[in-house]
Write a protein that holds these residues in place. Structure first.
Motif, PDB file in Angstrom:
ATOM      1  N   UNK A 407      -0.227   2.670  -2.726  1.00 30.90           N
ATOM      2  CA  UNK A 407       0.168   1.682  -1.726  1.00 30.90           C
ATOM      3  C   UNK A 407       1.588   1.918  -1.227  1.00 30.90           C
ATOM      4  N   UNK A 408       2.445   2.413  -2.108  1.00 28.88           N
ATOM      5  CA  UNK A 408       3.797   2.797  -1.683  1.00 28.88           C
ATOM      6  C   UNK A 408       3.734   3.942  -0.680  1.00 28.88           C
ATOM      7  N   UNK A 409       2.939   4.945  -1.023  1.00 27.32           N
ATOM      8  CA  UNK A 409       2.829   6.143  -0.196  1.00 27.32           C
ATOM      9  C   UNK A 409       2.118   5.865   1.122  1.00 27.32           C
ATOM     10  N   UNK A 410       1.036   5.124   1.080  1.00 27.56           N
ATOM     11  CA  UNK A 410       0.184   4.968   2.260  1.00 27.56           C
ATOM     12  C   UNK A 410       0.532   3.789   3.156  1.00 27.56           C
ATOM     13  N   UNK A 411       1.209   2.774   2.611  1.00 28.68           N
ATOM     14  CA  UNK A 411       1.586   1.613   3.418  1.00 28.68           C
ATOM     15  C   UNK A 411       3.088   1.372   3.459  1.00 28.68           C
TER      16      UNK A 411
END
Length: 542
Positions: A407-411
């Motif tokens: 979620x850090x990487x993708x959002x």
């Protein structure tokens, strides 16, 4: 024998259950599983040991030995008579239950009044039984659980009930129970196999707090001493048991762990006989370390992350869908779970009739670009921060961290893993809306029906709807399915209800599990059922 709901462990596999965890007891009989005619296994600290209020896996595993349900289930998931001599209905609304002869562990006869009293206690709103919801189908429930002054329904509201007993529940004689439902329910016979429909001795109702420290049941095992909280629960074979197969061992010690890896190390050292869930951290090495004592079986487990839909931060379905689309389920299952589970893109398990693949649609398809675009369209997340709560005694840290990393990487969100020491504690916090943020949950079916994955989890009054989700059309379709005359008609209604969940996304489906367990060299014939429970009466000493 089985029964039960919310599951605390990560890899679990199957209503169920699972106890997870970690820290054995110095006071338990360490060698009892090896040479004392019995065996030991791990569980999580139960939340309750009162049948009508035991809806989590640790407590249900214990109660599965202390009690015998009215019905059990065969290999085709069809109900078979257990404590009941017969269960019949001419119209699917009025049900007559005849009981087999049985005795409580104190030698007194089990009567229809013992069932009626226990069910009335569970159905009475002010008692706040966790299994209260399951009595909602019986005539008279509404009078025991009235609408509160604010117009909200539920078993824990302040409005004064008009009745203390279910008008649709009667003991016709010592061996006959009559149940009148509010509306026809063709699948009601299967529902009666659930934990909350166990009986309790009439004397137990006078002091339930004392009773659950050493519950008296009518099952194959009886308590051996009292529940030693956070350490162990011991049971021994009940010699006068006559409702089914007698135990092949003298005793069982349920050891309470706070860490799954500790339990697994005890298993390797032959100091613990059964671990019902192999920890994710050792999934790659366990098959070699255990050899043919490493086992798997089909389970009904459904793992998901829930949103507090009452929280403004997560009230927009677009936000919920965006978070789901930013999670690569397949990657986490491959890396963290060593392919021991399968990705879930539906809201019901493949083990029940009516299951369809990918009912979640686009919302469960891994698409980081679309997820980021959808989140922006919804106005983003307040503070750009989210957290995922989980119970520390369930072995969830690794996969929750992996999810946060995605979620850090993708959002571009700041995501943190937030551990609560015990599963029972996490359930209490989310039930009382005292936990702030998303949280992981697991479900094991109570009875083999699509409805069991829908009603309790997402109905407005659902027993395990910890996320505040409410949709009147969903509630209506679930009820219409119950009232359907045929299974095919019921499934059609329930599938329509599931389609609503795909639009609203109150939770994120993540994984379907299977039982991945192991045992020591001291025991054999270890089996786990669809309800994620060890079949206690089948285990033998090596």
């Amino acid at each position: 024998m089985r029964g039960s709901k919310m599951v605390g462990c990560a890899i679990v596999v199957a209503l169920a259950a699972t106890a997870c965890g970690g820290g054995g007891s110095d006071e338990g009989d360490k060698g009892k599983g090896k040479s004392g005619g019995g065996f030991s296994m791990n569980i999580a600290e139960p939340k309750r040991l009162v049948p009508q209020s035991t809806t989590e896996s640790g407590g249900s595993q214990v109660l599965s030995g202390l009690f015998t349900p009215l019905v059990d289930f065969d290999s085709k998931n069809e109900p078979v008579l257990a404590a009941a001599e017969s269960i019949e209905s001419p119209d699917n609304k009025v049900w007559t239950i005849k009981l087999k002869d049985a005795t409580w562990h104190d030698g007194k006869p089990v009567t229809a009044k013992d069932y009626v009293g226990a069910w009335n206690w569970g159905a009475y709103g002010p008692n706040a039984a966790d299994g209260n919801y399951f009595f909602d189908t019986i005539q008279g429930y509404d009078e025991m659980n009235p609408v509160d002054p604010d117009g909200e329904e539920g078993p824990k509201k302040a409005a004064e009930p008009k009745a203390k007993e279910l008008s649709g529940l009667k003991a016709l004689d010592d061996k006959t129970i009559e149940v009148t439902l509010k509306a026809p329910f063709a699948g009601y016979k299967s529902v009666l196999g659930y934990t909350v429909f166990y009986p309790m001795p009439e004397a137990a109702l006078a002091d339930l707090k004392a009773y659950e420290e050493a519950p008296i049941g009518q099952g194959p095992f009886q308590m051996d001493g009292k529940w030693n909280h956070d350490k162990f629960v011991k049971v021994k074979a009940y010699k006068d048991y006559k409702l089914g197969d007698k135990p092949k061992v003298d005793s069982v010690e349920f050891r309470i762990f706070q860490d799954q890896n500790t339990a697994y190390n005890d298993l390797l050292a032959n100091n613990l006989d059964i671990v019902d869930q192999i920890p994710t951290e050792v999934m790659g090495t366990a098959p070699n370390e255990l050899g043919d004592r490493f086992q798997t079986s089909t389970a009904s487990t459904f793992q998901f992350v829930a949103f507090p839909t009452y929280d403004k931060k997560y009230s927009d379905p677009r936000v919920r869908k965006a978070i789901s689309m930013a999670i690569d389920r397949d990657e986490i299952i491959k890396v963290v779970f060593q392919d021991s589970q399968s990705s879930a893109r539906s809201f019901v398990s493949p083990v029940v009739g009516g299951y369809r693949e990918d009912t979640c649609g686009e919302a469960c398809k891994f698409d980081p670009a679309a997820a980021k675009k959808l989140l922006a369209a919804a106005g983003g997340i307040d503070g750009n921060k989210i957290n995922i709560g989980h119970n520390a005694d369930g072995g969830h840290e690794q996969w929750v961290n992996a999810t946060c990393d995605q979620l850090k990487k993708n959002l571009g969100l700041e995501c943190v893993s937030q551990a609560v020491p015990k599963f029972a504690e996490l359930l209490t916090q989310v039930e009382n809306k005292k936990f702030s943020g998303m949280f992981r949950m697991g479900w094991i079916m109570d009875y083999p029906s699509m409805e069991n994955y829908l009603g309790p989890l997402y109905s407005s009054k659902g027993s395990s709807n910890y996320y505040g989700y409410s949709n009147k059309d969903f509630d209506r379709l679930v009820q219409e399915g119950r009232e359907a005359k045929t299974e095919a008609e019921a499934i059609k209604k329930w599938q329509e209800a599931e389609d609503i969940l795909a639009k609203d996304m109150p939770v994120i489906p993540l994984r379907f599990g299977k039982n991945v367990f192991g045992h020591s060299t001291n025991v054999k014939n270890v089996e786990m059922n669809l309800f994620n429970q060890v079949e206690l009466t089948k285990v033998e000493k090596s």
